[in-house]
Write an enzyme that holds these catalytic residues in place. Structure first.
Site, PDB file in Angstrom:
ATOM      1  N   SER A 214       0.843  -1.190   0.000  1.00 47.64           N
ATOM      2  CA  SER A 214       0.000   0.000   0.000  1.00 47.64           C
ATOM      3  C   SER A 214       0.885   1.249   0.000  1.00 47.64           C
ATOM      4  O   SER A 214       1.664   1.441  -0.938  1.00 47.64           O
ATOM      5  CB  SER A 214      -0.971  -0.027   1.176  1.00 47.64           C
ATOM      6  OG  SER A 214      -2.010   0.902   0.996  1.00 47.64           O
ATOM      7  N   ASP A 446      -8.598  -6.125  -4.676  1.00 48.05           N
ATOM      8  CA  ASP A 446      -8.175  -5.077  -3.749  1.00 48.05           C
ATOM      9  C   ASP A 446      -9.225  -3.967  -3.688  1.00 48.05           C
ATOM     10  O   ASP A 446      -9.629  -3.416  -4.708  1.00 48.05           O
ATOM     11  CB  ASP A 446      -6.836  -4.499  -4.203  1.00 48.05           C
ATOM     12  CG  ASP A 446      -6.149  -3.669  -3.136  1.00 48.05           C
ATOM     13  OD1 ASP A 446      -6.795  -2.745  -2.599  1.00 48.05           O
ATOM     14  OD2 ASP A 446      -4.981  -3.939  -2.833  1.00 48.05           O
ATOM     15  N   HIS A 484      -6.943  -6.297  -0.171  1.00 52.49           N
ATOM     16  CA  HIS A 484      -5.906  -5.392   0.296  1.00 52.49           C
ATOM     17  C   HIS A 484      -5.295  -5.913   1.593  1.00 52.49           C
ATOM     18  O   HIS A 484      -5.945  -5.907   2.648  1.00 52.49           O
ATOM     19  CB  HIS A 484      -6.497  -3.997   0.519  1.00 52.49           C
ATOM     20  CG  HIS A 484      -5.466  -2.921   0.669  1.00 52.49           C
ATOM     21  ND1 HIS A 484      -4.843  -2.342  -0.414  1.00 52.49           N
ATOM     22  CD2 HIS A 484      -4.943  -2.319   1.766  1.00 52.49           C
ATOM     23  CE1 HIS A 484      -3.990  -1.432   0.012  1.00 52.49           C
ATOM     24  NE2 HIS A 484      -4.029  -1.399   1.330  1.00 52.49           N
TER      25      HIS A 484
END
Length: 552
Positions: A214, A446, A484
């Protein structure tokens, strides 16, 4: 990610003029020519060590060790003994916060180092005992492998009252902003950490790696772009590399979802997700709740339209809700130029933000408003922090009053911030020439960073560097069903030993070959296919990677 040190004490040891001091009970040492090195950290000798500004390639006023303590922790099922060093790096601007940093220096050091990236707006030091992003649960973490591990808070401390990783208040200070968004804190932390590693062990690491997801994934790409010789290998997972561009899309979605009747509540989000799965699950040859080829998933949300387009309950979507979910899955293009050169954000597949097993990362459970509800999606709260502290620098500004399509007086500021936040250099040839290796990973489902964005970056690298040259130092894998950071209960909780693969590639010249990813929540595996390939079921046990073939 944390802090560090100040001035001249210890410089002679940094230069290798004298051996590091070891704690009581020193284990056998190893000699490396002029350097005197040991696999046992000199923990006691690190207390109050000052780090000179000359040890860091970017401007600071030096730093210092705050504490150094011998620790024992259970890591990967094993008791690990290490020296935990907390330090701080001091800014040039006296109004800017320190960079707080930490290094864990293991006994029986393997002569390698690993830097961890952060997440969201950072503001805390990552767990140095943790695994790398999408790392396997059945393999030792870097510290358990006797890596020296280090990270920082990227140059600011999160408020204890803030939602974790969602405090952007540091953005009002230019040096703090550059430490975080431009990544300056990464190099400062790396340099200070290597100074202390050499001070503790009497020698520098043989290899230095970086792993992050991320924001940490953007940081991983950033170090490869800006400092191609600083790290030997990099793992970049679900990277938010075009951070400003995504923020603009998130701001547009905040406005769309805040319109009357546009926000699809939890039941409608579940309806949308289940409908996409039902429509696309079997396209890879097997029905297992995992869509292996999301690009082949052609789902039209208008199939869920309520009669007359008016909301009649949880079994359908109204016209405003269809417009909202379509906006989320469509590219967002802005009708003006920004300095980074970016022109759009590619949007999110239908498969992502609607999965109510992770509502916080997707739509959330409440519509955007002013102030932004803590039950709204993570990205919408991220947008609000950005408007208040990066863009307007006014903590009372209503984020819904800023229109990313027509920013008016904020255009120049947006354009400037794009040069800081969009880490979009794709000429990675200097990194490749330095021997660097890059592993890119992204989950197909995600909710927070679009997999389409990473695919776009990878394709740009191939276009500039060339397909064959890119293949020589980069691998990119899209993991079907993964979300994610394996947040919540994803359809496929990805686990792959990317660190061992990276070690073999960097240290032995052996690139990843036929990698297999496991699902930590189910007893099943899949081949990890190099993009743009994806795993198609052939025959045999559908829970075994051997039953699939990578295809495109």
């Amino acid at each position: 990610m944390v802090a560090a040190m100040v001035l001249l004490a210890g410089v002679t040891r940094f230069l290798g003029a004298e051996p590091a001091t070891a704690t009581a009970g020193t284990i056998a040492t190893t000699s490396t020519g002029a350097d005197h090195s040991t696999t046992v950290p000199g923990c006691a000798g690190l207390e109050q060590t000052r780090i000179p500004s000359s040890a860091m390639s970017l401007p600071t006023t030096g730093g210092r060790v705050v504490s150094a303590s011998v620790m024992t922790s259970l890591v990967s099922g094993e008791t690990i003994k290490y020296c935990q060093v907390d330090a701080e790096i001091h800014p040039v601007d006296p109004a800017a916060p320190d960079i707080r940093m930490r290094i864990d220096l293991p006994y029986d050091w393997n002569r390698k180092a690993m830097m961890f990236g952060g997440g969201g707006y950072n503001g805390t030091i990552p767990d140095l005992t943790a695994k790398v992003p999408f790392g396997p649960t059945d393999q030792p973490t870097p510290l358990a492998r006797r890596y020296a591990t280090f990270a920082s808070d990227s140059g600011h401390r999160q408020s204890p009252d803030a939602v974790p990783s969602l405090d952007g208040s540091f953005g009002v200070n230019d040096e703090a902003l550059n430490n975080f968004a431009a990544g300056d804190a990464l190099k400062k932390t790396r340099d200070a950490s290597l100074f202390l590693i050499r001070h503790a062990y009497g020698t520098k690491p043989a290899e230095v790696y970086f792993a992050g997801g991320s924001t940490g994934g953007r940081e991983a790409l950033n170090v490869a772009q800006r400092w191609p010789k600083a790290f030997d290998g990099v793992i970049s997972a679900f990277p938010a590399w075009n951070n400003l561009s995504e923020v603009l899309d998130l701001g547009y979605l905040a406005q769309v979802l805040s319109r009357p009747g546009a926000f699809p509540g939890p039941e409608k989000q579940t309806l949308l997700y289940d409908s996409v799965i039902n429509a696309c699950d079997g396209l890879d040859g097997v029905k297992d709740k995992v869509v292996s080829n999301p690009r082949g998933c052609d789902f039209d949300p208008r199939e869920l339209r309520c009669a007359g387009g008016v909301d009649t309950g949880p079994s359908c979507l109204s016209d405003p809700q269809i417009k909202a979910v379509t906006a989320m899955s469509s590219p967002f293009r802005w009708p003006y130029r920004i300095a980074s050169g970016e022109t759009q954000y590619p949007g999110f597949p239908f498969l992502s933000g609607a999965d109510m097993r992770t509502p916080f990362l997707g739509f959330g459970t409440a519509a955007p408003a002013n102030p932004m509800p803590v039950t709204s999606g993570y990205g919408l709260q991220y947008w609000e922090q950005w408007v208040k502290y990066f863009l307007t620098r006014d903590p009372h500004h209503n984020s819904l009053d800023v229109d990313p399509r027509h920013p008016g007086k904020w255009l120049d500021r947006i354009s400037y911030l794009s040069t800081v936040q969009d880490r979009n250099s794709v000429d990675l040839r200097p990194f490749a020439r330095a021997g660097g290796k890059l592993i890119l990973l992204h989950g197909a489902a995600d909710e927070l960073v679009s997999v389409r964005s990473t695919s776009d970056y990878y394709q740009r690298v191939r276009d500039v560097v060339g397909p064959r040259a890119t293949h020589a130092f980069t691998r990119y894998y899209v993991v079907p069903g993964a979300n994610h950071a394996n947040f919540g209960t994803p359809a496929f909780a990805a686990g792959w030993d990317s660190l061992s693969a990276l070690e073999r590639w960097v240290e032995r010249g052996q690139p990843p070959t036929n990698p297999i990813v496991a699902d930590a929540n189910h007893d099943r595996t899949r081949p990890l296919c190099a993009y743009p390939d994806w795993p198609r079921y052939r025959t045999g046990d559908p829970d075994s990677a051997a039953s699939y073939v990578c295809t495109r």
